[in-house]
Design a protein around this motif. Sequence first.
Motif, PDB file in Angstrom:
ATOM      1  N   THR A 198       4.577   8.255  -9.313  1.00  0.00           N
ATOM      2  CA  THR A 198       3.266   8.853  -9.059  1.00  0.00           C
ATOM      3  C   THR A 198       3.430  10.348  -8.855  1.00  0.00           C
ATOM      4  OG1 THR A 198       3.415   8.485  -6.680  1.00  0.00           O
ATOM      5  CG2 THR A 198       2.415   6.732  -8.001  1.00  0.00           C
TER       6      THR A 198
ATOM      7  N   SER B 117       2.388  12.290  -6.338  1.00  0.00           N
ATOM      8  CA  SER B 117       2.776  12.671  -4.975  1.00  0.00           C
ATOM      9  C   SER B 117       3.973  11.868  -4.479  1.00  0.00           C
ATOM     10  CB  SER B 117       1.590  12.472  -4.039  1.00  0.00           C
ATOM     11  OG  SER B 117       1.248  11.095  -3.998  1.00  0.00           O
ATOM     12  N   GLY B 118       4.624  11.121  -5.362  1.00  0.00           N
ATOM     13  CA  GLY B 118       5.710  10.238  -4.965  1.00  0.00           C
ATOM     14  C   GLY B 118       7.017  10.956  -4.720  1.00  0.00           C
TER      15      GLY B 118
ATOM     16  N   LYS C 195       2.774   1.928  -3.325  1.00  0.00           N
ATOM     17  CA  LYS C 195       1.913   2.510  -4.361  1.00  0.00           C
ATOM     18  C   LYS C 195       1.733   4.011  -4.142  1.00  0.00           C
ATOM     19  CE  LYS C 195      -0.734  -1.656  -5.283  1.00  0.00           C
ATOM     20  NZ  LYS C 195      -2.030  -2.330  -5.113  1.00  0.00           N
ATOM     21  N   GLU C 196       1.688   4.425  -2.874  1.00  0.00           N
ATOM     22  CA  GLU C 196       1.484   5.841  -2.570  1.00  0.00           C
ATOM     23  C   GLU C 196       2.733   6.679  -2.821  1.00  0.00           C
ATOM     24  OE1 GLU C 196       0.148   6.184   1.454  1.00  0.00           O
ATOM     25  OE2 GLU C 196      -1.589   4.901   1.123  1.00  0.00           O
ATOM     26  N   VAL C 197       3.899   6.163  -2.459  1.00  0.00           N
ATOM     27  CA  VAL C 197       5.112   6.983  -2.475  1.00  0.00           C
ATOM     28  C   VAL C 197       6.039   6.686  -3.647  1.00  0.00           C
ATOM     29  CG1 VAL C 197       5.074   7.286   0.010  1.00  0.00           C
ATOM     30  CG2 VAL C 197       6.381   5.411  -0.954  1.00  0.00           C
TER      31      VAL C 197
ATOM     32  N   ARG D  70       0.837  -1.205   0.000  1.00  0.00           N
ATOM     33  CA  ARG D  70       0.000   0.000   0.000  1.00  0.00           C
ATOM     34  C   ARG D  70       0.874   1.258   0.000  1.00  0.00           C
ATOM     35  NH1 ARG D  70      -1.065   2.545   4.342  1.00  0.00           N
ATOM     36  NH2 ARG D  70      -0.808   0.720   5.663  1.00  0.00           N
ATOM     37  N   MET D  71       1.892   1.275   0.856  1.00  0.00           N
ATOM     38  CA  MET D  71       2.755   2.456   0.971  1.00  0.00           C
ATOM     39  C   MET D  71       3.587   2.661  -0.301  1.00  0.00           C
ATOM     40  SD  MET D  71       2.330   4.068   3.784  1.00  0.00           S
ATOM     41  CE  MET D  71       3.807   5.047   3.929  1.00  0.00           C
TER      42      MET D  71
END
Length: 163
Positions: A143, A145-146, A137-139, A134-135
Motif C-alpha cells: 500500500t 502508506s505501508g 491492510k493499513e500497513v 484491519r492493521m
Amino acid sequence: MGLAAVFAGIAMLLIVLGFVYQLFLLVAAVPFIVTTYLMWDHASGRFQARIRQEQTRRRARSGPNAASRGPNDFEGFGPGRRSATNTDSRRTGRRSRRTTPDQSPDRPSAREAYRTLGLDPSATTEEVKDAYRRMVKEVHPDTESGSKEEFKRVNRAYERLSD
C-alpha cells in the motif's frame, strides 16, 4: 545462469557421445553434471536458502550447551557452568538474565502486542483477529502508506497473541 547452461550443454554432449562412441565419456560427464547442478543451485538462490534453513534447524535443535548460544557467550571449561560464570554477578548477588523463547528480542510482550494492534488486554480472540486484519491492510508494504517494518511488527504482535 549462463555458465551453468554451458556446463549443462557440455554434460549433455558428453552423455550423447558416451552412448554413441565410448562409455568412458559418461564418467567424464559426471563432474560437468555436478558442476551444473551446483552453479544452478547457487545462481537460483536455493543453495543460500538451504544453508539458512539448516542453520535455523540446528539452532532450534541445539540444547543448553554453552557453544550453541553464540561466540560471545562462552562460559569456559570446568566442573560445571557455575565455575566459569561472571564473578561480578556473584559478588553483587545479581543473576544474569537469560531470555526464554517468550522473551526473545524480536517477540513483543503481551502488553506491547495489544498496544500494537490497538486493543485492550481484555479483547477476545475474534477482536484480536479483526484488529490484525484491519492493521495488516493499513500497513502492508504494497500500500502507499505501508511499511515493511510495521508490517513485521503487526505480524509478530498477532503471533504473540494467537499463541
